[in-house]
Design a protein around this motif. Sequence first.
Motif, short mmCIF file in Angstrom:
data_model
loop_
_atom_site.label_atom_id
_atom_site.label_comp_id
_atom_site.label_asym_id
_atom_site.label_seq_id
_atom_site.Cartn_x
_atom_site.Cartn_y
_atom_site.Cartn_z
N ARG A 1 0.84 -1.20 0.00
CA ARG A 1 0.00 0.00 0.00
C ARG A 1 0.87 1.25 0.00
O ARG A 1 0.59 2.22 -0.71
N PHE A 2 1.93 1.23 0.78
CA PHE A 2 2.85 2.36 0.87
C PHE A 2 3.47 2.67 -0.49
O PHE A 2 3.50 3.82 -0.93
N VAL A 3 3.94 1.62 -1.17
CA VAL A 3 4.57 1.80 -2.48
C VAL A 3 3.57 2.31 -3.51
O VAL A 3 3.88 3.14 -4.38
N ALA B 1 -1.63 4.35 1.20
CA ALA B 1 -1.52 4.11 2.64
C ALA B 1 -2.83 4.44 3.35
O ALA B 1 -3.49 5.43 3.02
N ARG B 2 -3.19 3.62 4.31
CA ARG B 2 -4.42 3.82 5.08
C ARG B 2 -4.19 4.63 6.36
O ARG B 2 -5.12 5.22 6.90
N HIS B 3 -2.97 4.59 6.85
CA HIS B 3 -2.71 5.18 8.16
C HIS B 3 -1.79 6.39 8.04
O HIS B 3 -0.93 6.47 7.19
N GLY B 4 -1.99 7.32 8.95
CA GLY B 4 -1.15 8.50 8.99
C GLY B 4 -0.97 8.95 10.42
O GLY B 4 -1.32 8.23 11.36
N HIS B 5 -0.46 10.14 10.60
CA HIS B 5 -0.22 10.66 11.94
C HIS B 5 -1.43 11.44 12.43
O HIS B 5 -1.42 12.66 12.52
N ARG B 6 -2.49 10.70 12.73
CA ARG B 6 -3.72 11.31 13.18
C ARG B 6 -3.84 11.20 14.70
O ARG B 6 -3.66 10.11 15.26
N LEU B 7 -4.15 12.29 15.33
CA LEU B 7 -4.25 12.31 16.79
C LEU B 7 -5.31 11.33 17.27
O LEU B 7 -5.13 10.66 18.29
N ALA B 8 -6.40 11.20 16.56
CA ALA B 8 -7.47 10.30 16.99
C ALA B 8 -6.97 8.86 17.08
O ALA B 8 -7.32 8.13 18.01
N ALA B 9 -6.14 8.47 16.13
CA ALA B 9 -5.59 7.11 16.15
C ALA B 9 -4.63 6.93 17.32
O ALA B 9 -4.60 5.87 17.96
N ALA B 10 -3.84 7.97 17.60
CA ALA B 10 -2.91 7.89 18.72
C ALA B 10 -3.67 7.75 20.03
O ALA B 10 -3.30 6.95 20.90
N LEU B 11 -4.74 8.52 20.19
CA LEU B 11 -5.52 8.47 21.42
C LEU B 11 -6.24 7.14 21.56
O LEU B 11 -6.38 6.61 22.67
N ALA B 12 -6.68 6.58 20.44
CA ALA B 12 -7.38 5.30 20.49
C ALA B 12 -6.47 4.17 20.96
O ALA B 12 -6.92 3.22 21.62
N GLN C 1 1.51 1.06 9.01
CA GLN C 1 0.92 0.56 10.24
C GLN C 1 0.51 1.72 11.14
O GLN C 1 1.16 2.76 11.17
N ASP C 2 -0.56 1.52 11.87
CA ASP C 2 -1.10 2.58 12.71
C ASP C 2 -0.46 2.57 14.10
O ASP C 2 0.33 1.69 14.43
#
Length: 204
Positions: free
Chosen positions: A38-40, A44-55, A82-83
């Motif tokens: 996916r990256f190549v 990509a599905r994941h990024g540096h999202r605060l919501a994901a970090a908090l989850a 990866q998230d």
Amino acid sequence: MFRFPDPTAAPIPFPRPAPARRATPEGVLAELVAGNQRFVAGAARHGHRLAAALAAAADPRPYAAVVGCMDSRVPVEAVFDQDFGAVCAIRTAGHALDQAAVASARLAVDMLGVTLVLVLGHTRCAAIAAAMEPRRPGAGANAVLDEIDRNIGTVDFARTDAARIATRAHVVATARRLRMSVAATVAGAVYDVDTGRVEVLSTL
């Protein structure tokens, strides 16, 4: 004021997480490979999202540990798409295995339930290049380069593809050493900084 923990005190219980998705080593490796694809592909599905970090903050469930290089061009979570909470990243120069790196991999396996440890080398590695340099200081001058020296000692540096061969030899040797230290499956791979692709070297 910060104080180091008392080594004589009773250990703090560490709750073992519930089984993560695709907990088998084969499934974990497949997830990492799919994430790299996916990256190549720019999908990509994941990024540096605060919501994901908090989850992930209260209930991290990592299913892989990646022992990689500290190189700024190889951010593990991005390379494998990866998230937060999915991967334990253990990074040293040239993915050299010092006591802390090995202990970190063991903690990921024994305390967090990780079933796959992936050693990730990469192309254009400055540590590999330095270890191949004939004019570098002698043995004992740098622990990272000394370890790489031991792992690539049989490579013919006169070959045009010597760096490629040395990188792979170092990954394989590192994975072999980790297999003696962790109770999990260990595999090896190389990331190409020019294409973004990860090539798996050692199968499960």
